[in-house]
Scaffold this motif. Structure first.
Motif, PDB file in Angstrom:
ATOM      1  N   ASP A 104       5.339   9.747 -11.163  1.00 30.24           N
ATOM      2  CA  ASP A 104       5.597  10.759 -10.150  1.00 30.24           C
ATOM      3  C   ASP A 104       5.821   9.996  -8.846  1.00 30.24           C
ATOM      4  N   ARG A 105       7.056   9.964  -8.412  1.00 34.93           N
ATOM      5  CA  ARG A 105       7.453   9.097  -7.311  1.00 34.93           C
ATOM      6  C   ARG A 105       6.694   9.374  -6.022  1.00 34.93           C
ATOM      7  N   LYS A 106       6.614  10.626  -5.611  1.00 39.65           N
ATOM      8  CA  LYS A 106       5.969  10.961  -4.333  1.00 39.65           C
ATOM      9  C   LYS A 106       4.477  10.668  -4.364  1.00 39.65           C
ATOM     10  N   ARG A 107       3.812  11.071  -5.429  1.00 37.22           N
ATOM     11  CA  ARG A 107       2.368  10.885  -5.496  1.00 37.22           C
ATOM     12  C   ARG A 107       2.005   9.414  -5.679  1.00 37.22           C
ATOM     13  N   THR A 108       2.809   8.670  -6.429  1.00 33.09           N
ATOM     14  CA  THR A 108       2.558   7.241  -6.590  1.00 33.09           C
ATOM     15  C   THR A 108       2.787   6.515  -5.272  1.00 33.09           C
ATOM     16  N   GLN A 109       3.862   6.877  -4.572  1.00 34.48           N
ATOM     17  CA  GLN A 109       4.137   6.255  -3.276  1.00 34.48           C
ATOM     18  C   GLN A 109       3.010   6.540  -2.296  1.00 34.48           C
ATOM     19  N   ALA A 110       2.503   7.757  -2.297  1.00 34.37           N
ATOM     20  CA  ALA A 110       1.393   8.108  -1.404  1.00 34.37           C
ATOM     21  C   ALA A 110       0.146   7.291  -1.748  1.00 34.37           C
ATOM     22  N   ALA A 111      -0.122   7.089  -3.032  1.00 33.64           N
ATOM     23  CA  ALA A 111      -1.294   6.314  -3.456  1.00 33.64           C
ATOM     24  C   ALA A 111      -1.158   4.848  -3.035  1.00 33.64           C
ATOM     25  N   VAL A 112       0.027   4.280  -3.207  1.00 32.02           N
ATOM     26  CA  VAL A 112       0.250   2.878  -2.830  1.00 32.02           C
ATOM     27  C   VAL A 112       0.177   2.726  -1.317  1.00 32.02           C
ATOM     28  N   GLU A 113       0.795   3.633  -0.576  1.00 34.19           N
ATOM     29  CA  GLU A 113       0.742   3.550   0.883  1.00 34.19           C
ATOM     30  C   GLU A 113      -0.690   3.699   1.392  1.00 34.19           C
ATOM     31  N   ALA A 114      -1.476   4.544   0.749  1.00 33.03           N
ATOM     32  CA  ALA A 114      -2.884   4.698   1.144  1.00 33.03           C
ATOM     33  C   ALA A 114      -3.661   3.410   0.881  1.00 33.03           C
ATOM     34  N   ALA A 115      -3.394   2.770  -0.253  1.00 36.51           N
ATOM     35  CA  ALA A 115      -4.067   1.505  -0.581  1.00 36.51           C
ATOM     36  C   ALA A 115      -3.682   0.415   0.412  1.00 36.51           C
ATOM     37  N   LEU A 116      -2.401   0.363   0.774  1.00 40.19           N
ATOM     38  CA  LEU A 116      -1.943  -0.656   1.722  1.00 40.19           C
ATOM     39  C   LEU A 116      -2.459  -0.372   3.134  1.00 40.19           C
ATOM     40  N   GLU A 117      -2.584   0.902   3.491  1.00 38.53           N
ATOM     41  CA  GLU A 117      -3.145   1.256   4.801  1.00 38.53           C
ATOM     42  C   GLU A 117      -4.627   0.883   4.863  1.00 38.53           C
ATOM     43  N   LYS A 118      -5.329   1.099   3.777  1.00 35.95           N
ATOM     44  CA  LYS A 118      -6.747   0.714   3.716  1.00 35.95           C
ATOM     45  C   LYS A 118      -6.881  -0.802   3.885  1.00 35.95           C
ATOM     46  N   TYR A 119      -5.986  -1.549   3.250  1.00 35.58           N
ATOM     47  CA  TYR A 119      -5.959  -3.008   3.403  1.00 35.58           C
ATOM     48  C   TYR A 119      -5.769  -3.376   4.871  1.00 35.58           C
ATOM     49  N   ARG A 120      -4.795  -2.747   5.486  1.00 38.72           N
ATOM     50  CA  ARG A 120      -4.474  -3.024   6.886  1.00 38.72           C
ATOM     51  C   ARG A 120      -5.673  -2.745   7.796  1.00 38.72           C
ATOM     52  N   ILE A 121      -6.367  -1.647   7.531  1.00 37.30           N
ATOM     53  CA  ILE A 121      -7.551  -1.295   8.323  1.00 37.30           C
ATOM     54  C   ILE A 121      -8.660  -2.313   8.105  1.00 37.30           C
ATOM     55  N   PHE A 122      -8.906  -2.677   6.846  1.00 38.48           N
ATOM     56  CA  PHE A 122      -9.950  -3.670   6.554  1.00 38.48           C
ATOM     57  C   PHE A 122      -9.661  -4.999   7.231  1.00 38.48           C
ATOM     58  N   LYS A 123      -8.388  -5.399   7.258  1.00 42.00           N
ATOM     59  CA  LYS A 123      -8.029  -6.678   7.864  1.00 42.00           C
ATOM     60  C   LYS A 123      -8.100  -6.655   9.388  1.00 42.00           C
ATOM     61  N   SER A 124      -7.952  -5.483   9.987  1.00 44.72           N
ATOM     62  CA  SER A 124      -7.891  -5.432  11.452  1.00 44.72           C
ATOM     63  C   SER A 124      -9.162  -4.896  12.105  1.00 44.72           C
TER      64      SER A 124
END
Length: 161
Positions: free
Chosen positions: A12-32
């Protein structure tokens, strides 16, 4: 001999993209962000209720120590997992994800496809490349959302009691 085949799931393109973007945003927050270490309360508080009145016991110092050790370790493990998943991508996909999502100073797709890629790539090519990267990251992190097949029946739902 029988040949083993492996089918890649349709996501499911939209839901998978949202899950990946959320994971990458969490990474960004943890790093900063920094973790504020907790400290034990050193001032005794007075209470006329006897200790253990609630029926629970807690050791404030050990809870704080556990948090101060476990929270940074969990963040580090999460970031390393994301970095491993991204490092397995092909060069162009890795560049796209790194510049767009892992670095803290790029917030727009058009900046990446116009200024990061040398030579610049088209918008359609960029989004195709981005989806391929998201697909692979989702599978690597096991956060993919598989597309539901229309018309499929739930076997459990058809049983009579």
């Amino acid at each position: 001999m029988t040949q083993i085949t492996f089918e890649l799931p349709e996501l499911d393109r939209k839901r998978t993209q949202a899950a990946v973007e959320a994971a990458l945003e969490k990474y960004r927050i943890f790093k900063s962000t920094l973790i504020e270490e907790r400290e034990a309360q050193t001032i005794a508080s007075w209470s006329d209720a006897p200790k253990g009145f609630t029926g629970t016991t807690s050791d404030q110092t050990s809870n704080i120590a556990i948090y101060n050790v476990d929270e940074p370790a969990a963040r580090k493990a999460y970031c390393e997992r994301i970095e491993r998943a991204v490092s397995k991508l092909p060069r162009r996909e890795r560049l796209l994800i790194t510049e767009r999502y892992l670095n803290t100073d790029c917030d727009f797709d058009y900046v990446v496809f116009n200024h990061v890629f040398d030579p610049p790539i088209g918008e359609t090519t960029y989004y195709r490349l981005k989806w391929k990267a998201f697909y692979k990251i989702a599978l690597n992190l096991n956060i993919q959302v598989v597309k539901e097949v229309k018309g499929s029946r739930n076997i459990e739902g058809n049983k009579k009691s």
